[in-house]
Scaffold this active site. Structure first.
Site, short mmCIF file in Angstrom:
data_model
loop_
_atom_site.label_atom_id
_atom_site.label_comp_id
_atom_site.label_asym_id
_atom_site.label_seq_id
_atom_site.Cartn_x
_atom_site.Cartn_y
_atom_site.Cartn_z
N LYS A 178 -21.69 39.90 29.90
CA LYS A 178 -20.64 39.86 30.91
C LYS A 178 -19.37 39.41 30.22
CE LYS A 178 -18.45 37.80 33.60
NZ LYS A 178 -16.94 37.75 33.73
N GLU A 252 -21.45 26.70 24.35
CA GLU A 252 -20.42 26.36 23.37
C GLU A 252 -19.13 26.20 24.14
OE1 GLU A 252 -17.37 26.59 21.56
OE2 GLU A 252 -17.82 28.43 20.46
N CYS A 286 -11.36 27.23 19.97
CA CYS A 286 -11.97 25.95 20.33
C CYS A 286 -12.06 24.98 19.16
CB CYS A 286 -13.34 26.18 20.96
SG CYS A 286 -14.41 27.25 19.99
N GLU A 382 -7.81 19.66 25.89
CA GLU A 382 -7.70 20.79 24.99
C GLU A 382 -6.50 21.63 25.41
OE1 GLU A 382 -10.68 24.15 23.12
OE2 GLU A 382 -10.86 23.69 25.25
#
Length: 479
Positions: A178, A252, A286, A382
């Site tokens: 997906k 993750e 990331c 972040e």
């Protein structure tokens, strides 16, 4: 690249099929803001059909020998390599990847990942057989799980799809991918090409809203493992949804990498690597080198040199081979980055950058912000843009305390010529990946994955391949 509007479909049971929703989705080029593709949204039923196809294809695919599956993956790697330029152009078109990075780094890395997993799948290991109870021989089988669902992010669309589907396939699983809603092009095109080599139903792609199709797929009882890459908040929702029909998860999630720079750093060697770590993929990575912790004794020199390096990076259309800093993925993402920077506390100062770039596309200047404190939002969250923050530390203990004092624990780097200090830092930093005198150097042979709020499970390496298997303990009587 052609400016023709592309049409994107699902790939279900070996066939290209449009979603059955009446809603249409537009896909934009982040370098220009122009619509470059459209697709018909999928429904939950479309997702279920993909799972059904994968489930039906599983027994025959799992029955193939490891060598047979390995050869097919090697053939897929060759197919991908033969179409590298086309797939790289698609990554540039909807994900805003600078073309030099897409063709020179990411796509070759994806080919390498296929070849690594193709070989590793032939050598899966488990505990040695033995007579652990009298009169019985025990051994362990490592088996495929069944149907794997890969939910991929918009920042590395094809890379993340391959790091999920390649180990899953070589281990004997079938797959439903997906893709992220903003970046469907390269993954879909690869899946179309892959149908030349894979039996129908082994690899399926379904487009749809994460809150609708994604959620339904995660909850589907015939999905045996969900591998998700994305934000921590989305990962928490997926973990909760998966609990309704317990299944394996590989998550993750978000990062907020500390970059610990000691006073004995080789500044000339470090600057280009740290600059790339901040700007690669416009900071939408990331493991970006986003949170700089600098010894107070070299602070002024380091900040001045890094600001000069960042400000020299050329901003431009991702399709331009001279571009270093491409666009952010969307207007919404650029707005979020700008709001974080504009909302900085009074004690912080922008050393360079800090502005939206005028004109078409979703560009933001390379930005360095100094004078931040540990509890500031820019340190704790972040950022996911071409922005780095600077804090100082007094000694090693102070550096390590600040490095670990966030909820994320995905990656980090340590910069020093003192090997003892480097190893002490490696041992103390709570991150799944720690570089010494480097940043962002990765390959499929090593495991990647986070601690704390950055998730659990591994991608890459032997550990990443074993995620897609289950262990069965067999005990045979010798009587």
């Amino acid at each position: 690249m052609s400016s023709t509007l592309r049409s994107v479909t699902n790939i279900i049971d070996g066939k290209a099929v449009a979603g059955s929703s009446e809603q249409m989705r537009q896909v934009r080029n982040p370098s220009t803001g122009e619509v470059v593709a459209e697709l018909q949204e999928s429904t939950v039923e479309d997702g279920y059909r993909a799972v059904d196809a994968a489930r039906a294809a599983f027994p025959a695919w799992a029955a193939k020998t490891p060598g047979e599956r390995s050869q097919i993956l090697h053939d897929l790697a060759n197919l991908l390599e033969a179409n590298l330029d086309e797939l790289a152009d698609l990554e540039t078109l909807d994900a805003g990847k600078p073309t030099t990075a897409a063709k020179g780094d990411e796509l070759p890395g994806i080919v390498a990942a296929f070849r690594h997993f193709a070989g590793a799948g032939r050598a899966l290991s488990a505990q040695a057989a033995g007579e652990f109870t009298a009169g019985n021989t025990s051994f362990v089988r490592r088996e495929p799980l069944g149907v794997v669902l890969g939910i991929t992010p918009w920042n590395f669309p094809l890379w993340q799809a391959v790091w999920k589907l390649a180990p899953a396939l070589v281990a004997g699983n079938t797959v439903v991918v997906k893709p992220a809603e903003l970046t469907p092009l390269a993954t879909t095109r690869f899946a179309e090409l892959a149908q030349q080599l894979l039996p129908a139903g082994v690899l399926n792609v379904v487009h749809g809203k994460g809150s609708v199709v994604g959620d339904a797929l995660v909850r589907h009882p015939d999905v045996n493992l969900v591998s998700f890459t994305g934000s921590t908040s989305a990962g928490q929702r997926i973990a909760e949804a998966a609990g309704a029909t317990p299944k394996r998860l590989v998550l993750e999630l978000g990062g907020n990498a500390p970059v610990v720079v000691y006073d004995d750093v080789d500044l000339e060697a470090a600057l280009p690597i740290i600059t790339n770590g901040i700007l690669f993929n416009a900071g939408q990575e990331c493991m970006s080198a986003t949170r700089l912790l600098v010894s107070e004794t070299i602070h002024d020199t380091f900040v001045a040199a890094l600001a000069e390096s960042l400000s020299a990076a050329r901003i431009g259309d991702a399709a331009d081979s001279s571009t270093v800093l491409g666009p952010l993925i969307s207007e919404g993402q650029r707005t979020r980055v700008a709001e974080l920077v504009d909302g900085r506390p009074d004690h912080a100062r922008v050393v360079t950058g800090g502005r939206i770039v005028d004109g078409p596309g979703y560009f933001y200047e390379a930005t360095l912000i100094d004078g931040l404190r540990q509890d500031d939002q820019l340190v704790q969250e972040e950022i996911f843009g071409p922005v780095a923050t600077v804090q100082t530390f007094t000694d090693e203990a102070d550096a390590l305390e600040k490095a670990n004092a966030v909820e994320q624990g995905l990656a980090a780097s340590v910069w020093t010529r003192d090997i003892g200090r480097a190893l002490r830092n490696v041992n103390a930093i709570e991150s799944g990946v720690v570089w010494v005198n480097n940043h962002m150097a990765v390959g499929p042979e090593g495991p990647l994955g986070g601690f704390k709020g950055s998730g659990y499970g591994k991608e890459g390496g032997a550990a990443g391949l074993e995620e897609f298997t289950r262990l069965k303990h067999v005990i045979v009587s010798l009587a």
